[in-house]
Motif scaffolding. Structure first.
Motif, PDB file in Angstrom:
ATOM      1  N   UNK A 104     -39.849   3.173  -3.784  1.00  0.00           N
ATOM      2  CA  UNK A 104     -39.605   2.904  -2.369  1.00  0.00           C
ATOM      3  C   UNK A 104     -38.462   3.808  -1.908  1.00  0.00           C
ATOM      4  N   UNK A 105     -38.779   4.747  -1.029  1.00  0.00           N
ATOM      5  CA  UNK A 105     -37.795   5.703  -0.511  1.00  0.00           C
ATOM      6  C   UNK A 105     -37.907   5.748   1.009  1.00  0.00           C
ATOM      7  N   UNK A 106     -37.727   4.580   1.634  1.00  0.00           N
ATOM      8  CA  UNK A 106     -38.049   4.436   3.062  1.00  0.00           C
ATOM      9  C   UNK A 106     -36.871   4.711   3.990  1.00  0.00           C
ATOM     10  N   UNK A 107     -35.681   4.968   3.450  1.00  0.00           N
ATOM     11  CA  UNK A 107     -34.559   5.257   4.326  1.00  0.00           C
ATOM     12  C   UNK A 107     -34.147   4.052   5.160  1.00  0.00           C
ATOM     13  N   UNK A 108     -33.546   4.310   6.321  1.00  0.00           N
ATOM     14  CA  UNK A 108     -33.047   3.198   7.144  1.00  0.00           C
ATOM     15  C   UNK A 108     -33.095   3.498   8.634  1.00  0.00           C
TER      16      UNK A 108
END
Length: 321
Positions: free
Chosen positions: A123-127
């Protein structure tokens, strides 16, 4: 039924880096991205320049060539999207992941377009997708913007900028220089110390000379069609004329998605649980990468200090093979 070695959620710089490392190690992989490649960078202000120098934004030791000391948004888009093309990274764009669930040793990933299966998830969804709301009356009015792109729509308008971080300072300075009447509402006692060092004196000087009004230790109370209402540091309620509010109050990771995926969130900052040596969460074979690791503390991780996550994750996966 195809079972991928790795499914990566998010095609930001760190998601791309994870895919490159998977590719190097002959692991079947797929990135699912709800927007375009490096979607968060695409939505940055048009003329934004990074705090970091180009070499600190590089992935896979591919040189990032920039004419300026600090690269800008367009250069970053060219760089990361160019890598995705050059490396022929397997990406599905404009497809949102709806849920992640695990059955035995295999994850089932449901999206707006299909269902996938994978042995490992990153999971590399940022913000950058969920604004940190002020939760005050009038915040849903059309004149309130939680994203700032360029100054031209605000020429000759009365602008209130909420916040004192880099995004707020950039918005205040750029709109002021295009003829806006700018007022800053800052809940702290000064401009944030994290503001880019070459910009901080500029905003402080504009405030000192009165070109930009600023209320410190202030709190927004309400937004109306034609005004904003706030409390100043003395507790006095003020109402001033206003055309637009640029609420640069920050952004948050998708905590609901993390919780629904089974990831434990800890403390007031809702820090997601992960092993700092492997980036593996409390769910076996489910990993976190990039700025999402910081929870509400979105100033903890950046591209430059989270590039290492890709190697850590792939090494952990390989060690279990």
């Amino acid at each position: 039924m195809e079972i991928l070695d790795i499914l990566i959620i998010g095609a930001g710089p760190i998601g791309l880096n994870c895919a490159i490392e998977a590719q190097k190690n002959n692991l079947s992989h797929l990135i699912i991205e709800k927007g375009t490649i490096v979607n968060s960078l695409y939505n940055y202000p048009l003329y934004m320049r990074f705090f970091s120098t180009a070499e600190k934004l590089e992935i896979d030791e591919i040189p990032f060539i920039s004419a300026a000391p600090k690269p800008g948004r367009q250069e970053a888009l060219e760089y990361y999207q160019g890598i995705a093309r050059q490396k022929k990274i397997n990406i599905h764009l404009y497809e949102k992941v709806l849920s992640v669930s695990k059955n035995a040793e295999v994850f089932e990933i449901k999206t707006t377009k299909s269902t996938y299966f994978a042995k490992n998830i990153v999971i590399a969804i940022g913000f950058y997708d969920i604004p940190n709301l002020m939760n005050i009356p009038g915040e849903n009015l059309p004149k309130v913007k939680h994203y700032y792109t360029e100054p031209y729509p605000y020429a000759r308008q009365k602008i209130v900028v909420v916040g004192s971080s880099n995004s707020a300072v950039d918005a205040a300075l750029e709109t002021y220089r295009k003829g806006a009447e700018v007022t800053m509402i800052v809940r702290h006692s000064e401009i944030s110390k994290s503001v880019k060092y070459w910009v901080k004196p500029d905003i402080e000087n504009r405030i000192a000379e009165g070109s930009i009004k600023a209320y410190f230790n202030a709190e927004m109370i309400e937004i109306t069609e034609n005004t904003v209402i706030f409390k100043d540091e003395k507790g006095k309620t003020n109402e001033i004329d206003n055309d637009f509010v640029l609420a640069m109050t920050g952004y948050l990771p998708d905590f609901d998605f993390l919780k629904n995926s089974g990831i434990e969130l800890k403390g007031d900052c809702l820090n997601p649980f992960y092993n700092p040596e492997t980036m593996e969460t409390n769910i076996s074979n489910l990993y976190l990468a990039g700025v999402v690791c910081g929870g509400k503390d979105t100033h903890l991780w950046f591209i430059e200090n989270s590039r290492i996550h890709a190697n850590m994750i792939i090494n952990s996966i390989l060690s279990k093979s």
